[in-house]
Design a protein around this motif. Structure first.
Motif, short mmCIF file in Angstrom:
data_model
loop_
_atom_site.label_atom_id
_atom_site.label_comp_id
_atom_site.label_asym_id
_atom_site.label_seq_id
_atom_site.Cartn_x
_atom_site.Cartn_y
_atom_site.Cartn_z
N GLN A 153 0.63 -1.15 -0.21
CA GLN A 153 0.41 -0.20 -0.05
C GLN A 153 0.47 1.18 0.14
O GLN A 153 0.43 1.92 -0.47
N ASN A 154 2.12 1.29 0.55
CA ASN A 154 2.82 2.44 0.39
C ASN A 154 3.20 2.38 -0.05
O ASN A 154 3.89 3.71 -0.79
N LYS A 155 3.67 1.55 -0.85
CA LYS A 155 4.65 1.41 -2.87
C LYS A 155 4.03 2.54 -3.08
O LYS A 155 4.00 2.74 -4.68
N ALA A 156 1.90 1.61 -3.44
CA ALA A 156 1.31 2.17 -4.57
C ALA A 156 1.24 4.00 -3.92
O ALA A 156 1.16 4.09 -5.08
N LYS A 157 1.29 4.19 -3.05
CA LYS A 157 0.95 5.61 -2.71
C LYS A 157 1.97 6.69 -2.83
O LYS A 157 1.57 7.56 -4.01
N GLN A 158 2.77 6.32 -3.07
CA GLN A 158 4.34 6.81 -3.94
C GLN A 158 4.46 6.54 -4.80
O GLN A 158 4.90 7.69 -5.74
N LEU A 279 11.69 -9.42 9.64
CA LEU A 279 11.16 -8.09 10.63
C LEU A 279 12.38 -7.10 9.83
O LEU A 279 12.55 -6.27 9.58
N GLN A 280 13.81 -7.14 10.55
CA GLN A 280 15.15 -7.27 10.21
C GLN A 280 14.67 -6.39 9.51
O GLN A 280 15.21 -5.17 8.91
N ALA A 281 14.61 -7.08 8.07
CA ALA A 281 14.71 -6.85 6.34
C ALA A 281 13.75 -6.14 5.87
O ALA A 281 13.80 -5.14 4.74
N ARG A 282 12.19 -6.47 6.40
CA ARG A 282 11.37 -5.75 5.65
C ARG A 282 10.26 -4.28 6.50
O ARG A 282 10.17 -4.47 5.25
N MET A 283 10.51 -4.73 7.63
CA MET A 283 10.04 -3.58 8.87
C MET A 283 10.23 -1.96 8.07
O MET A 283 11.52 -2.26 9.35
N THR A 284 10.48 -1.20 7.60
CA THR A 284 10.94 -0.27 7.75
C THR A 284 10.04 1.24 8.47
O THR A 284 10.12 2.34 7.39
#
Length: 357
Positions: A153-158, A279-284
C-alpha cells in the motif's frame, strides 16, 4: 462495347486464389468493395492498393492477438509449473517426516538403573501441540501477510499509479505485489521449517536418547523378572528389558526414546528467529524504530520460554534443548540469507506492446 470490355477485364480488388470469401469471413474481417466503372487504370490501382493495405493491417492485428493469447497461455503454464515444482519439493522434504512419525523405530539405547537423570516424574507439556502450531504457523504467516500488505500500500501511494514493477498474470488476472511477496516469504519459511524438522527427526531416531521421565513411563523389567528396585541391577548397564508401561500409551513408549534434540525447541526457534530476521529486512516503519526491536525481542522470548518449559516439564535434558535451539536458529539463518535469491522466484512474462509500423 469498349467500355464493357474494359470493365470486365479490370477488377478493382483481386482476391488471392487461395483465399475464398468464406475464409475472409472466418478470420473476422469484413471487407466491402464498391465497384465503380472508371475509365482510368490509375484510379483502379489506387483503390486496390488501399484495400490491400487494409487487409494487411487486419492480418497484423490478428497475428498480434494470436501472439498475445499464446504468451498468456505460456505465462499461466510457467507460473503453474513453478508453483507445482515448489510444492513437489516441499512434499519430497516433508514426506520422510511423515514416515518417521508413522513407521520410525528409534535406536534402542540401554540405561543404568541408578541414573538419576531418568527418574523424573511424567508431566504434561506446558506448551501444548496446538500452542506450538499457533506459534509456528499462525504468528509467522500472519505477520508476513500484514507487513507485505502495508509495504504494498505504501509503495502504491508513492508510485501514484505510475508503477514500473514487474507484473504477474495468472488466468488473465494481475496478481498483486503483496501476494507474490507473501508467496515467496511464506514458501521459504515453509521449506526451512520442514528442513529443520527433518534434521531434528534424523537425530532423534538415530540417537534414541531416553527422556528424563523414562523410568516413570517405561517401568522396565528385565528378562529374569527383576526391576531397578532390586539390588542386583544396581550399577549394571541394562540393554535387554521390557516396558510394563502401566498407564502409558504406545505413543508415549515410543516418544520416551526421542529426547535428543528437542523438537519443540528447534521448531519454535526456527520460527521466531526467521521472523525476527524478516522484520529486520522488511519492516521499515519510520514512526518508531524501537517497535521493530520490541517485536523481535517478544518473538525470541516466546521461543526461549518454550525451550525452557521442555526442561521444567521433564520432557528433555538441558543439552537436548540447547541442540534443538541451535538447529532451529541455524536453519533460520541459512534460509534467510541463502535461499531468497534463488528459491520461490517467479519469472514475469509480460510482452511489450509492439508498435504498428
Amino acid at each position: 462495347m469498349s467500355n464493357e470490355t474494359s470493365s470486365s477485364e479490370t477488377t478493382p480488388l483481386r482476391r488471392p486464389e487461395t483465399q475464398s470469401p468464406y475464409n475472409v469471413a472466418e478470420s473476422g474481417r469484413q471487407t466491402t468493395v464498391n465497384t465503380t466503372h472508371t475509365h482510368g487504370n490509375g484510379n483502379n490501382n489506387n483503390y486496390g492498393d488501399s484495400v490491400e493495405v487494409r487487409l494487411q493491417e487486419g492480418d497484423r492485428d490478428s497475428t498480434q492477438q494470436q501472439q498475445q493469447q499464446t504468451i498468456t497461455m505460456d505465462t499461466n503454464k510457467r507460473i503453474l509449473c513453478r508453483v507445482g515444482l515448489d510444492i513437489l519439493i516441499l512434499l519430497c522434504v516433508g514426506f520422510p517426516i511423515l514416515l518417521f512419525f508413522l513407521l520410525g523405530d528409534p535406536y534402542k539405547r540401554g540405561f543404568f538403573c541408578d541414573d538419576e537423570t531418568l527418574k523424573h516424574p511424567f508431566h504434561d507439556s506446558t506448551v501444548r501441540n496446538w500452542m506450538l502450531y499457533f506459534i509456528g504457523v499462525v504468528i509467522p504467516v500472519g505477520v508476513i501477510v500484514i507487513v507485505e500488505v502495508i509495504i504494498s500500500q505504501n509503495k502504491a501511494k508513492q508510485d501514484n499509479g505510475n508503477a514500473t514493477s514487474r507484473r504477474y498474470v495468472l488466468m488473465n488476472h494481475d496478481l498483486p505485489d503483496w501476494l507474490i511477496e507473501c508467496y515467496k516469504k511464506v514458501g521459504i519459511y515453509a521449506f526451512g521449517a520442514v528442513v529443520s524438522q527433518l534434521t531434528t527427526d534424523i537425530a532423534k531416531y538415530s540417537i534414541g536418547r531416553l527422556r528424563p521421565h523414562f523410568m516413570a513411563v517405561c517401568q522396565p523389567q528385565m528378562p529374569d523378572g527383576t526391576t531397578c528396585d532390586d539390588p542386583i541391577n544396581v550399577g549394571k548397564y541394562i540393554q535387554e528389558f521390557e516396558c510394563k508401561g502401566v498407564g502409558s500409551s504406545a505413543r508415549m513408549l515410543k516418544e520416551m526414546r526421542l529426547s535428543f534434540p528437542s523438537g519443540h525447541s528447534s521448531f519454535t526457534f526456527f520460527a521466531m528467529v526467521y521472523l525476527a530476521l524478516y522484520l529486520q529486512a522488511r519492516m521499515t516503519w519510520r514512526g518508531s524504530k524501537l517497535l521493530r526491536h520490541l517485536l523481535q525481542f517478544v518473538f525470541i522470548m516466546v521461543a526461549w520460554y518454550t525451550a525452557l518449559s521442555r526442561v521444567s516439564d521433564y520432557k528433555h535434558h538441558w543439552s537436548d534443548v540447547l541442540a534443538g535451539s541451535l538447529i532451529g536458529s541455524a536453519c533460520a539463518l541459512v534460509v534467510s540469507y541463502g535461499l531468497p535469491k534463488s528459491w520461490f522466484n517467479f519469472q514475469t512474462v509480460w510482452p511489450a506492446k509492439s508498435k504498428a509500423k
